[in-house]
Design a protein around this motif. Structure first.
Motif, mmCIF file in Angstrom:
data_model
loop_
_atom_site.group_PDB
_atom_site.id
_atom_site.type_symbol
_atom_site.label_atom_id
_atom_site.label_comp_id
_atom_site.label_asym_id
_atom_site.label_seq_id
_atom_site.Cartn_x
_atom_site.Cartn_y
_atom_site.Cartn_z
ATOM 1 N N LYS A 53 49.758 41.677 38.052
ATOM 2 C CA LYS A 53 51.071 41.104 38.261
ATOM 3 C C LYS A 53 51.201 40.458 39.635
ATOM 4 O O LYS A 53 51.875 39.463 39.804
ATOM 5 N N ARG A 56 49.854 36.398 40.292
ATOM 6 C CA ARG A 56 49.950 35.391 39.250
ATOM 7 C C ARG A 56 49.987 33.970 39.799
ATOM 8 O O ARG A 56 50.837 33.647 40.617
ATOM 9 N N TRP A 90 55.681 33.769 41.513
ATOM 10 C CA TRP A 90 54.470 33.193 40.948
ATOM 11 C C TRP A 90 54.095 31.982 41.797
ATOM 12 O O TRP A 90 54.962 31.248 42.285
ATOM 13 N N CYS A 117 46.428 31.829 35.410
ATOM 14 C CA CYS A 117 46.673 32.691 34.251
ATOM 15 C C CYS A 117 47.583 32.011 33.232
ATOM 16 O O CYS A 117 47.942 32.597 32.216
#
Lengths: 345, 345
Positions: A53, A56, A90, A117
């Motif tokens: 997580k 990202r 992100w 990703c």
């Protein structure tokens, strides 16, 4: 899901070599690195790092679309996406793409190699190699205005063309227009197909018969107007609906060249509501696509796909913006076209 | 947007009275309170409290749908929605709805009175008063399986019927079935219309001619099978596609009553993939709707609408689940139906 060990055993090499290949270490050959990456992609490998997580990183791949200043179609889409991504911490890279990149390596390999990703693809067409590869990708990917069937890792975001075109056609109908022309975007794109269907459906809903001589495909540039406007005028069009504001700007210029007035002689409607729409002479009546919301929605969708929420389509409302490029159809033309349309029934 | 002052001046009463009406104070009459609420709704009032981020409260209104245990269709939808809402600290109330509630007051009034800033409606039909009122609501509202045109405050979430039905029909076609029957859900629902269209399209895509005698509408209960299965069998169906697993369970029971076997004589496919699907005899081949994801997506959509991101449609992938209720079409029937279908061309 394949592990580094699986890849090593498939290739008959050491785990450490695979790891070097995946992490871009300099002490293995380029060929070996490519082999490791290709095998990893083929076996459906996704590194822990990509899945974690905290790190990202996604990309916006962009092709055939202007986005560098606020007057251009892609600008606010990218801003909207970045805004939403920033809120979730992100990282987003915007990457202009071209055919060479697509020829050089597979989409999945490119993504893995660069540690992305997920991806948001803007301006691509169904003919692009990377888009064709999306039928089998395992990388969460969102497409603007194009749709890939069945694959749960890919989603589509766009504006509801059916509703947008329908609002425009109804507006023209209410102004007495019966001979309505449609200058669509480029062929071989899903959104052009949808808008064509939407146009046919909306005309039919108004009790009007679509006329093949009044429907053409162009490109998203003003210049394409000159090839089609003369034919539309010869065939008695009193209104021209365009697939973008840029096309509409060209259509207005072309109408003026033919010594006709907008909107007194011919009404014109655009699509998008770019900043330029309000600045045209006359200010353009158009169908608004909220580009910031498109970007935000693309992020929401990608976020969903990364978390295995398999959204396939996300459509935004189109908003009709009435300005000064539409007016009641001229009485005489109107009567003429009415009797024609009655004859043709 | 209307303020408390606007409402007071419209009604010619004190601001404090309006405030009491809106906040449910006990020292004004019920009639006066209703008048204040109705006027507030009519004028598009939304209290600061409702708009404030810290106190977001939404409701799931549910009608004609079982949801109280995990075997039932609504259960996981509600769980998915609640899960996503909890992560954002939104409060969710689940409220079984009925016609009386809808007759008692308008949707917008109900929402304002109870302090809900948004709603997710499950199991409603297009005929419901509250759904009809959604054409003009200003309350962010998400509908499962129903669509309201144009209004930017309303969105629709559902599973992609086109893809789901297409996967099922293709599967049956690949097994040699040519006489495929479709037992749809209830009429007057958008999702039934869509599935009907999807069935016709999928049959046509396979080069099969849909047969009116093999297409019927039922209800989402097993019992409806007995009215239609006999006709399907008389007309030579070798496979029956059903709009829900519950319907499919009734269809299997009815086929057995007619001394035929599933899947040896007749193949059956359901829709939804409820827990019961895997437990049937034989275990049911079906089209999965991921209900948790539907709930999560509904929350995402509602969150968007509350923040003025005007998403109109959000569709999830359907997933084909092959179990044991489908098998190759019997050779003889297959040949017979083939020659028939050739004749009918």
């Amino acid at each position: 899901m394949a592990t580094i060990k699986d890849i090593a055993s498939r290739l008959g090499i050491a785990v450490s070599t695979v790891s070097k290949g995946l992490n871009g270490a300099s002490d293995i050959s380029d060929d070996m690195r490519q082999l490791v990456l290709d095998t990893a992609v083929e076996m459906g490998y996704a590194s822990k790092k990509l899945r974690a997580k905290s790190t990202r990183k996604v990309c916006i791949l962009i092709e055939n679309m202007d986005y560098e200043n606020i007057d251009q179609f892609g600008y606010e889409i990218i801003m909207g996406f970045k805004l939403s991504a920033a809120r979730r911490h992100w990282e987003v890279e915007v990457i202009p793409s071209d055919l060479n990149m697509q020829t050089a390596e597979k989409f999945d390999t490119y993504m893995l190699k660069n540690g992305f990703c997920g991806a948001f693809l803007l301006g691509f067409s169904l003919h692009d190699d990377w888009v064709k590869q999306l039928h089998k990708t395992t990388v969460p990917t969102v497409l603007l205005d194009n749709y890939i069937p069945v694959n749960q890792h890919v989603g589509y975001v766009g504006t509801d063309s059916m509703e947008g075109i329908s609002l425009a056609v109804k507006h023209l109908y209410s102004l007495g227009h019966r001979k309505i022309a449609f200058l669509n975007g480029s062929k071989n794109s899903m959104v052009s197909d949808e808008r064509y269907q939407a146009f046919i459906q909306s005309m039919t809903d108004c009790g009007l018969k679509p006329d093949d001589k009044l429907i053409e495909y162009g490109y998203y540039v003003p210049d394409c107007a000159k090839y089609h406007v003369p034919t539309f005028l010869e065939n008695g069009a009193t209104a021209i609906l365009c697939a973008s504001d840029l096309i509409a700007s060209g259509v207005i210029a072309e109408i003026v060249k033919h010594h006709r007035c907008v909107p007194e002689d011919i009404s014109v409607i655009g699509f998008d509501d770019l900043p330029l729409a309000a600045q045209l002479t006359p200010p353009l009546t158009t169908v608004r696509q909220d580009r910031t919301d498109l970007g935000k929605s693309a992020f929401l969708l990608l976020d969903g796909l990364v978390h295995n929420v398999t959204v396939s389509k996300m459509l935004l409302r189109a908003k009709f913006i009435e300005r000064a490029s539409t007016a009641p159809a001229k009485k005489i033309k109107n009567t003429a076209s009415r009797s024609k349309s009655q004859n043709s029934k």
